[in-house]
Motif scaffolding. Structure first.
Motif, PDB file in Angstrom:
ATOM      1  N   GLU A  25       0.807  -1.210   0.000  1.00  0.00           N
ATOM      2  CA  GLU A  25       0.000   0.000   0.000  1.00  0.00           C
ATOM      3  C   GLU A  25       0.845   1.267   0.000  1.00  0.00           C
ATOM      4  N   SER A  26       2.117   1.160   0.431  1.00  0.00           N
ATOM      5  CA  SER A  26       2.992   2.338   0.487  1.00  0.00           C
ATOM      6  C   SER A  26       4.419   1.926   0.157  1.00  0.00           C
ATOM      7  N   PHE A  27       5.290   2.924  -0.056  1.00  0.00           N
ATOM      8  CA  PHE A  27       6.693   2.666  -0.395  1.00  0.00           C
ATOM      9  C   PHE A  27       7.565   2.938   0.832  1.00  0.00           C
ATOM     10  N   PRO A  28       8.679   2.225   0.953  1.00  0.00           N
ATOM     11  CA  PRO A  28       9.577   2.470   2.103  1.00  0.00           C
ATOM     12  C   PRO A  28      10.162   3.885   2.046  1.00  0.00           C
ATOM     13  N   GLU A  29      10.311   4.489   3.215  1.00  0.00           N
ATOM     14  CA  GLU A  29      10.878   5.841   3.295  1.00  0.00           C
ATOM     15  C   GLU A  29      12.280   5.762   3.900  1.00  0.00           C
ATOM     16  N   HIS A  30      13.220   6.473   3.261  1.00  0.00           N
ATOM     17  CA  HIS A  30      14.594   6.504   3.753  1.00  0.00           C
ATOM     18  C   HIS A  30      15.207   7.837   3.352  1.00  0.00           C
ATOM     19  N   PRO A  31      15.973   8.438   4.220  1.00  0.00           N
ATOM     20  CA  PRO A  31      16.546   9.765   3.898  1.00  0.00           C
ATOM     21  C   PRO A  31      17.489   9.761   2.699  1.00  0.00           C
ATOM     22  N   LYS A  32      18.021   8.592   2.360  1.00  0.00           N
ATOM     23  CA  LYS A  32      18.959   8.555   1.242  1.00  0.00           C
ATOM     24  C   LYS A  32      18.396   7.891  -0.019  1.00  0.00           C
ATOM     25  N   LEU A  33      17.182   7.391   0.033  1.00  0.00           N
ATOM     26  CA  LEU A  33      16.653   6.638  -1.101  1.00  0.00           C
ATOM     27  C   LEU A  33      15.214   7.056  -1.396  1.00  0.00           C
ATOM     28  N   ASP A  34      14.941   7.335  -2.668  1.00  0.00           N
ATOM     29  CA  ASP A  34      13.588   7.697  -3.133  1.00  0.00           C
ATOM     30  C   ASP A  34      13.039   6.516  -3.949  1.00  0.00           C
ATOM     31  N   VAL A  35      11.866   5.988  -3.552  1.00  0.00           N
ATOM     32  CA  VAL A  35      11.296   4.794  -4.193  1.00  0.00           C
ATOM     33  C   VAL A  35       9.890   5.095  -4.715  1.00  0.00           C
ATOM     34  N   SER A  36       9.605   4.599  -5.904  1.00  0.00           N
ATOM     35  CA  SER A  36       8.246   4.719  -6.460  1.00  0.00           C
ATOM     36  C   SER A  36       7.993   3.542  -7.394  1.00  0.00           C
ATOM     37  N   ALA A  37       6.730   3.119  -7.481  1.00  0.00           N
ATOM     38  CA  ALA A  37       6.373   1.994  -8.357  1.00  0.00           C
ATOM     39  C   ALA A  37       4.920   2.137  -8.805  1.00  0.00           C
ATOM     40  N   LEU A  38       4.604   1.466  -9.911  1.00  0.00           N
ATOM     41  CA  LEU A  38       3.229   1.505 -10.435  1.00  0.00           C
ATOM     42  C   LEU A  38       2.968   0.235 -11.245  1.00  0.00           C
ATOM     43  N   THR A  39       1.779  -0.327 -11.041  1.00  0.00           N
ATOM     44  CA  THR A  39       1.330  -1.474 -11.839  1.00  0.00           C
ATOM     45  C   THR A  39       0.017  -1.122 -12.507  1.00  0.00           C
ATOM     46  N   LEU A  40      -0.055  -1.338 -13.810  1.00  0.00           N
ATOM     47  CA  LEU A  40      -1.308  -1.192 -14.546  1.00  0.00           C
ATOM     48  C   LEU A  40      -1.710  -2.560 -15.066  1.00  0.00           C
ATOM     49  N   GLN A  41      -2.889  -3.008 -14.671  1.00  0.00           N
ATOM     50  CA  GLN A  41      -3.356  -4.329 -15.095  1.00  0.00           C
ATOM     51  C   GLN A  41      -3.967  -4.245 -16.492  1.00  0.00           C
ATOM     52  N   SER A  42      -3.722  -5.274 -17.276  1.00  0.00           N
ATOM     53  CA  SER A  42      -4.344  -5.363 -18.602  1.00  0.00           C
ATOM     54  C   SER A  42      -5.781  -5.836 -18.443  1.00  0.00           C
ATOM     55  N   ARG A  43      -6.511  -5.889 -19.572  1.00  0.00           N
ATOM     56  CA  ARG A  43      -7.895  -6.358 -19.523  1.00  0.00           C
ATOM     57  C   ARG A  43      -7.971  -7.807 -19.057  1.00  0.00           C
ATOM     58  N   THR A  44      -6.990  -8.608 -19.495  1.00  0.00           N
ATOM     59  CA  THR A  44      -6.908  -9.981 -19.004  1.00  0.00           C
ATOM     60  C   THR A  44      -5.824 -10.002 -17.940  1.00  0.00           C
ATOM     61  N   VAL A  45      -6.246 -10.116 -16.685  1.00  0.00           N
ATOM     62  CA  VAL A  45      -5.320  -9.959 -15.564  1.00  0.00           C
ATOM     63  C   VAL A  45      -4.164 -10.939 -15.668  1.00  0.00           C
ATOM     64  N   GLY A  46      -2.970 -10.418 -15.547  1.00  0.00           N
ATOM     65  CA  GLY A  46      -1.778 -11.258 -15.579  1.00  0.00           C
ATOM     66  C   GLY A  46      -1.230 -11.451 -14.181  1.00  0.00           C
ATOM     67  N   GLY A  47       0.093 -11.566 -14.084  1.00  0.00           N
ATOM     68  CA  GLY A  47       0.677 -11.867 -12.787  1.00  0.00           C
ATOM     69  C   GLY A  47       1.845 -10.982 -12.414  1.00  0.00           C
ATOM     70  N   ASP A  48       1.818  -9.710 -12.774  1.00  0.00           N
ATOM     71  CA  ASP A  48       2.881  -8.800 -12.342  1.00  0.00           C
ATOM     72  C   ASP A  48       2.773  -8.555 -10.830  1.00  0.00           C
ATOM     73  N   PHE A  49       3.940  -8.376 -10.223  1.00  0.00           N
ATOM     74  CA  PHE A  49       3.960  -8.295  -8.755  1.00  0.00           C
ATOM     75  C   PHE A  49       5.257  -7.608  -8.309  1.00  0.00           C
ATOM     76  N   PHE A  50       5.146  -6.772  -7.286  1.00  0.00           N
ATOM     77  CA  PHE A  50       6.354  -6.240  -6.650  1.00  0.00           C
ATOM     78  C   PHE A  50       6.077  -6.140  -5.146  1.00  0.00           C
ATOM     79  N   ASP A  51       7.170  -6.122  -4.362  1.00  0.00           N
ATOM     80  CA  ASP A  51       6.985  -6.066  -2.906  1.00  0.00           C
ATOM     81  C   ASP A  51       8.276  -5.607  -2.239  1.00  0.00           C
ATOM     82  N   PHE A  52       8.127  -5.169  -0.981  1.00  0.00           N
ATOM     83  CA  PHE A  52       9.250  -4.750  -0.157  1.00  0.00           C
ATOM     84  C   PHE A  52       9.272  -5.650   1.084  1.00  0.00           C
ATOM     85  N   PHE A  53      10.479  -6.116   1.493  1.00  0.00           N
ATOM     86  CA  PHE A  53      10.571  -7.033   2.629  1.00  0.00           C
ATOM     87  C   PHE A  53      11.989  -6.950   3.191  1.00  0.00           C
ATOM     88  N   ASN A  54      12.268  -7.682   4.247  1.00  0.00           N
ATOM     89  CA  ASN A  54      13.604  -7.766   4.841  1.00  0.00           C
ATOM     90  C   ASN A  54      14.042  -9.216   4.888  1.00  0.00           C
TER      91      ASN A  54
END
Length: 582
Positions: free
Chosen positions: A358-387
């Motif tokens: 739902e949100s991007f990680p915040e860090h004083p030295k790093l700027d992060v942004s992402a976007l996914t646009l689904q096609s009419r026939t839903v595919g399987g694109d995916f991104f995530d943040f973890f440790n």
């Protein structure tokens, strides 16, 4: 002859004429059959002035022929029918009066030249067309009078009067026959409409194309008293046998049925002919979609009968109704399938949306942004943040093979496994290995995942990257230099125990790293041209020095401009990291 004999003779002839008219009136109103009345009228005409022989013809307007209706024994006419031209028909109708055979008008002698030769050989003296109000009804041919007396002008006038009465009778009989035929046609049409209405109710209430087709064949063979029926449909512009009644749904068809296998629309003849098979086209909005055929019209006397024009009209009406019913059944099945697919896509979209961060990680030295646009026939694109285990921040972008629910479920599996393993591994190589083995064991052979991983070390600015068969990551330096990073290994889920390697790069202030799926570079426009990597690369170079969100928005804006409303065939996902200055 005494002077008094002349007037007496005229009085006698007048009395005889009136008597003849009276007899004609009784015949015309006596309810006799047409053939009997025509015979009586001919003999009354001959007897009116003492004529030895004669013949009477009727005119069949549909076939444009004069047809011999009756003749006396002395009139040996061997011409039973004679086809005449439109011009002759019109002229005879306009000149319905006695014509002496010795002085025929040129148009009559030329138009009836076959009969003229016969008239000359058999002493035909007078020819009289029968007509009322320009409607040709027939013709009378008269031979010599008794004792070879000549035809006087008074004789011709008498004949003209009497033949007018005959013409009126013929006209009334023709009108009566037309009324009877019209009444018969009306009753037949009403019966056909009732049959078609009942058939329509029966077949339109069915939803299965197979059930509709079976009902069509049953009804068609029933209303046309046929032993066999067949439905032929179009495929690759030729016909194939789609359904059968009275025989197995296979080739060869019965001998009396026309085999349309492999034939085109233009090669098929519709309507009644000399065969025992009747065919009618099935069309939807003037487009041929098939043929409805019946064969073997059964006779009460045994054997088969020829089909009539009326039969064809009935089959043609039914064929159009049948085509609509079959099309409606097909559309109904398609609508159900579409509804099922739409529901599947909604569920898949909800699954995919639920696991995206739902949100991007915040860090004083790093700027992060992402976007996914689904096609009419839903595919399987995916991104995530973890440790990973040592609390090192990590990022993944992945593209799951397939579409719809299967792809969404695989995304969910990949997401769950990623978070389950991440806390127990110290490196991207170990994480990729575990995910690969799990997917290899639990997913079908044709399912796989491409993924790009990286970990971020804020103190040094180092990034450890690993690509599992994914699109190369793009490292864009602040000075405009560009580097593709693709080290890693094969896609995940195809072969177990695959080895993976990583690469470490340093992200300096002003540098950016771009991760994306192939939906970006494979996006096409209406002409079928792809956006392509070179265009993508050029666009990224133009964004040097920009923030992560601005880079992502600019790329997607340029994608939409390029595609010009052409629907995207695949999901499009892009993730950008920018090392902030300082």
């Amino acid at each position: 002859m005494s002077p008094d004999n002349g007037p007496r003779l005229h009085r006698d002839r007048l009395a005889f004429l009136l008597s003849t008219l009276e007899d004609m009136g009784e015949t015309l109103t006596g309810g006799e059959s047409f053939d009997t009345a025509a015979r009586y009228l001919l003999r009354m005409l001959l007897g009116s002035i003492g004529i030895s022989s004669g013949a009477i013809f009727t005119f069949a307007s549909k076939r444009k022929v004069l047809r011999l209706k009756d003749k006396t024994s002395g009139h040996e006419c061997d011409i039973k029918e004679l086809k005449i031209s439109d011009d002759l028909i019109a002229r005879m109708a306009e000149n319905a009066r006695p014509h002496r055979a010795s002085d025929l008008p040129e148009w009559l002698s030329e138009g009836l030249h076959q009969m003229v030769e016969f008239w000359k050989q058999h002493n035909v003296q007078v020819v009289i067309p029968l007509a009322v109000k320009g409607d040709l009804l027939g013709m009378v041919c008269l031979g010599t009078r008794f004792m070879n007396q000549p035809y006087t002008e008074i004789d011709l006038q008498i004949l003209s009067l009497l033949t007018r009465h005959i013409s009126l009778y013929f006209h009334s009989q023709k009108s009566l026959e037309q009324a009877r035929q019209a009444n018969y046609e009306l009753r037949r049409k009403v019966l056909e409409m009732e049959q078609l209405y009942e058939v329509g109710l029966a077949i339109t209430g069915l939803k299965s194309p197979e059930a509709v087709q079976e009902e069509i064949l049953t009804r068609a063979t029933t209303i046309l008293d046929s032993r066999y029926g067949a439905v032929w449909l179009m495929k690759d512009n030729t016909y194939y046998l789609a359904g059968a009644f009275g025989f197995k749904n296979e080739i060869p068809v019965p001998d009396i049925m026309t085999d349309l296998t492999g034939k085109t629309v233009s090669s098929v003849r519709f309507g009644p002919d000399e065969s025992l098979c009747l065919m009618a086209p099935m069309t939807i909005r003037n487009t041929p979609v098939g043929v409805l055929s019946v064969a073997g019209k059964e006779s009460r006397l045994g054997g088969y009968m020829r089909f009539s024009e009326t039969d064809f009209q009935l089959l043609a009406s039914f064929a159009n109704q049948a085509a609509v019913a079959m099309e409606n059944a097909r559309l109904y099945v398609e609508a159900l399938e579409k509804e099922r697919l739409d529901q599947e896509l909604r569920v898949a979209a909800e699954i995919q949306e639920a696991i995206l961060p739902e949100s991007f990680p915040e860090h004083p030295k790093l700027d992060v942004s992402a976007l996914t646009l689904q096609s009419r026939t839903v595919g399987g694109d995916f991104f995530d943040f973890f440790n990973i285990a040592n609390s090192t921040p990590a990022i993944v972008i992945a593209d799951i093979s397939g579409k719809g629910i299967p792809a969404a479920m695989l995304v969910s599996t990949f997401h769950g496994a990623l978070h389950a393993y991440a806390g127990f591994v110290d490196s991207l190589e170990e994480l990729a290995g575990r995910l690969n083995n799990l997917l290899t064991e639990t997913t079908p052979e044709n399912k796989f995942v491409t993924a790009a991983f990286l970990t971020w070390h804020p103190k040094t600015g180092d990034m450890v990257t690993l690509s599992a068969g994914h699109e190369p990551m793009i490292l864009l330096r602040a000075n405009g230099d560009m580097e593709k990073i693709s080290e890693g290994g094969m896609v995940l889920g195809l072969f177990s125990d695959t080895k993976f390697t990583s690469k470490t790069v340093r992200l300096n202030p002003g540098d950016s790293l771009c991760l994306y799926t192939d939906g970006i570079t494979d996006r096409t426009n209406a002409e079928g041209k792809q956006f392509g990597f070179e265009r993508f690369e050029t666009l990224l170079k133009e964004t040097v020095g920009g923030d992560a969100s601005g880079i992502v928005r600019n790329v997607f804006r340029q994608l939409e401009t390029f595609a010009d409303d052409e629907p995207a065939p695949d999901d499009q996902t892009m993730l950008v990291l920018v090392r902030k200055p300082g």
